[in-house]
Design an enzyme around this catalytic site. Structure first.
Site, PDB file in Angstrom:
ATOM      1  N   TRP A  74     -27.112  73.924  69.279  1.00  0.00           N
ATOM      2  CA  TRP A  74     -26.700  73.780  70.685  1.00  0.00           C
ATOM      3  C   TRP A  74     -25.211  73.516  70.788  1.00  0.00           C
ATOM      4  CZ3 TRP A  74     -24.514  69.222  72.498  1.00  0.00           C
ATOM      5  CH2 TRP A  74     -24.667  68.093  71.684  1.00  0.00           C
ATOM      6  N   GLU A  93     -23.544  76.945  78.275  1.00  0.00           N
ATOM      7  CA  GLU A  93     -22.870  75.924  79.078  1.00  0.00           C
ATOM      8  C   GLU A  93     -21.398  76.264  79.376  1.00  0.00           C
ATOM      9  OE1 GLU A  93     -23.971  71.775  78.286  1.00  0.00           O
ATOM     10  OE2 GLU A  93     -25.283  72.475  76.693  1.00  0.00           O
ATOM     11  N   TYR A 153     -22.086  55.441  66.001  1.00  0.00           N
ATOM     12  CA  TYR A 153     -22.552  55.368  64.635  1.00  0.00           C
ATOM     13  C   TYR A 153     -23.832  54.548  64.642  1.00  0.00           C
ATOM     14  CZ  TYR A 153     -22.851  55.261  59.645  1.00  0.00           C
ATOM     15  OH  TYR A 153     -23.291  55.447  58.361  1.00  0.00           O
ATOM     16  N   SER A 161     -26.601  60.915  66.966  1.00  0.00           N
ATOM     17  CA  SER A 161     -27.843  61.697  66.882  1.00  0.00           C
ATOM     18  C   SER A 161     -27.555  63.028  66.201  1.00  0.00           C
ATOM     19  CB  SER A 161     -28.409  62.012  68.261  1.00  0.00           C
ATOM     20  OG  SER A 161     -28.245  60.970  69.148  1.00  0.00           O
ATOM     21  N   TYR A 162     -26.329  63.538  66.380  1.00  0.00           N
ATOM     22  CA  TYR A 162     -25.966  64.857  65.858  1.00  0.00           C
ATOM     23  C   TYR A 162     -24.700  64.721  65.040  1.00  0.00           C
ATOM     24  CZ  TYR A 162     -29.273  66.303  69.394  1.00  0.00           C
ATOM     25  OH  TYR A 162     -30.411  66.430  70.151  1.00  0.00           O
ATOM     26  N   LEU A 196     -18.533  66.043  64.731  1.00  0.00           N
ATOM     27  CA  LEU A 196     -17.651  65.077  65.390  1.00  0.00           C
ATOM     28  C   LEU A 196     -17.605  65.295  66.910  1.00  0.00           C
ATOM     29  CD1 LEU A 196     -15.703  62.695  65.003  1.00  0.00           C
ATOM     30  CD2 LEU A 196     -13.850  64.368  64.980  1.00  0.00           C
ATOM     31  N   HIS A 197     -17.945  64.261  67.626  1.00  0.00           N
ATOM     32  CA  HIS A 197     -17.835  64.319  69.082  1.00  0.00           C
ATOM     33  C   HIS A 197     -17.527  62.933  69.620  1.00  0.00           C
ATOM     34  CE1 HIS A 197     -22.116  63.507  68.234  1.00  0.00           C
ATOM     35  NE2 HIS A 197     -22.060  62.744  69.321  1.00  0.00           N
ATOM     36  N   HIS A 207     -17.507  60.344  73.112  1.00  0.00           N
ATOM     37  CA  HIS A 207     -18.119  60.109  74.429  1.00  0.00           C
ATOM     38  C   HIS A 207     -17.090  59.498  75.382  1.00  0.00           C
ATOM     39  CE1 HIS A 207     -22.350  60.610  73.040  1.00  0.00           C
ATOM     40  NE2 HIS A 207     -21.793  60.322  71.881  1.00  0.00           N
TER      41      HIS A 207
HETATM   42  O1  G7M Z   1     -23.458  60.380  69.557  1.00  0.00           O
HETATM   43  P1  G7M Z   1     -24.704  61.147  69.736  1.00  0.00           P
HETATM   44  O2  G7M Z   1     -24.958  62.140  68.616  1.00  0.00           O
HETATM   45  O3  G7M Z   1     -25.905  60.315  70.018  1.00  0.00           O
HETATM   46  O4  G7M Z   1     -24.454  62.000  71.066  1.00  0.00           O
HETATM   47  C1  G7M Z   1     -24.898  63.313  71.285  1.00  0.00           C
HETATM   48  C2  G7M Z   1     -24.893  63.532  72.781  1.00  0.00           C
HETATM   49  O5  G7M Z   1     -25.068  64.928  73.021  1.00  0.00           O
HETATM   50  C3  G7M Z   1     -26.036  62.807  73.480  1.00  0.00           C
HETATM   51  O6  G7M Z   1     -25.501  61.907  74.430  1.00  0.00           O
HETATM   52  C4  G7M Z   1     -26.851  63.942  74.136  1.00  0.00           C
HETATM   53  O7  G7M Z   1     -27.311  63.591  75.434  1.00  0.00           O
HETATM   54  C5  G7M Z   1     -25.851  65.097  74.174  1.00  0.00           C
HETATM   55  N1  G7M Z   1     -26.514  66.404  74.071  1.00  0.00           N
HETATM   56  C6  G7M Z   1     -27.561  66.709  73.278  1.00  0.00           C
HETATM   57  N2  G7M Z   1     -27.881  68.020  73.459  1.00  0.00           N
HETATM   58  C7  G7M Z   1     -28.968  68.710  72.744  1.00  0.00           C
HETATM   59  C8  G7M Z   1     -27.011  68.563  74.374  1.00  0.00           C
HETATM   60  C9  G7M Z   1     -26.855  69.873  74.938  1.00  0.00           C
HETATM   61  O8  G7M Z   1     -27.571  70.847  74.655  1.00  0.00           O
HETATM   62  N3  G7M Z   1     -25.812  70.013  75.816  1.00  0.00           N
HETATM   63  C10 G7M Z   1     -25.000  68.961  76.173  1.00  0.00           C
HETATM   64  N4  G7M Z   1     -24.019  69.188  77.055  1.00  0.00           N
HETATM   65  N5  G7M Z   1     -25.120  67.713  75.650  1.00  0.00           N
HETATM   66  C11 G7M Z   1     -26.134  67.514  74.751  1.00  0.00           C
END
Ligand code: G7M
Length: 295
Positions: free
Chosen positions: A170, A180, A227, A230-231, A234-235, A237
């Protein structure tokens, strides 16, 4: 390229009700062709409620789809009652509103207001096909804190992560503009330090700080990494500091400002220090920490 996940600071895309002939009645617009869902809600057979949060007005459901076609898949559906939108209030309080009395006592009365469907929206997130890991992710469970030392990271966490496959397709779809695209708020195409700024899909993009989209001072932005995330890609918030955002608690959020300063101070800072995070009772990583006698 890194993906940034922004929270709520995007333009509202409010579907307005169209005034009809006399201007008093309000009729909702039907969905545009591009808005029609391809997900067959009626084929969803509920198996169980994974979690419910009365305060957030959310419910997480697990069920099966495709049984009638012999192609059964697991699905997770998240339903969330959306907050009020100020600019929809005139339609909500319109004189043709269907307001039903519940009780009256002296100057006090309670009612049920039945708004038009357009003003009674439920944000619906679908994960389909959902893996066992998705289902566990949304299941209500006890949480445990883990203090992960540098050795734990090497001997427990890293081998565990390497054995995992939680697809970040995704995320690549976002980076490669396959999904998106219309949501992108900002993009820096630099091959080294480039990134895409996009709203997190868990946010209802019609509330909060939206009206101030371009005016939120830096000092009112909470910018952080998770930390454990979930994924693993690197991202960062972004949430408004006045918003009690899920995932901003001390055992998970690390302010970007502090992270940068720590790494500047000592490039190996995060290789050396103990990091604390919370894991759900049935998280396999928690079991590994238990097996190693670290909990
Ligand atoms: O830090 P963490 O790995 O928890 O953050 C991943 C963030 O990605 C979460 O807050 C999810 O709500 C967001 N997220 C997950 N998915 C599968 C998607 C998606 O398909 N599109 C978007 N825009 N955000 C997502």
């Amino acid at each position: 390229m890194a993906a940034c996940v922004s929270d709520g600071s995007v333009e509202p895309e409010i579907k307005k009700a169209k005034p009809s002939g006399n201007g008093n009645e309000e009729k909702a617009e039907g969905p545009a062709a591009s808005e029609r869902s391809t997900f067959n809600l009626h084929s969803f057979r509920l198996e169980r409620v994974l979690r419910e949060n009365v305060r957030d007005k959310t419910i997480f459901l697990h069920g099966k789809v495709g049984e009638d076609q012999g192609d059964v898949q697991d699905a997770v559906i998240i339903l969330e009652k959306t907050p009020f939108q100020e600019d929809a209030l005139p339609q909500l309080l319109n004189r043709n509103a269907d307001l039903r009395l519940q009780m009256k006592n002296d100057i006090y009365s309670t009612h049920h207001l039945h708004p038009l469907p357009a003003f009674n929206e439920i944000k619906t997130t679908v994960v389909c096909p959902a893996t066992e890991k998705h289902i566990k992710k949304y299941l209500q469970q006890e949480m445990y804190l883990v203090n992960e030392t540098a050795d734990d990271y090497k001997n427990i966490t890293t081998p565990y992560l390497q054995s995992q496959t939680f697809s970040v397709q995704w995320l690549y779809n976002i980076l490669e503009k396959k999904a998106e695209v219309e949501q992108i708020i900002h993009e820096n195409p630099d091959p080294k330090i480039g990134f895409i700024l996009i709203p997190d899909f868990k946010w209802n993009q019609k509330q909060m700080v939206i009206s101030k989209r371009y005016n939120i001072p830096k000092s009112q932005l909470r910018i952080y990494l998770h930390y454990q995330p979930s994924y693993y890609h690197l991202h960062v918030h972004f949430t408004a500091v006045g918003h009690d955002a899920p995932g901003s608690m001390v055992e998970r959020a690390h302010l970007l400002f502090n992270v940068i300063e720590n790494v500047q101070f000592d490039p190996e800072y995060y290789q050396k220090r103990t990091l604390t995070f919370a894991l759900k009772a049935d998280d396999p990583l928690l079991h590994r920490f238990k097996e190693e006698g670290r909990i």
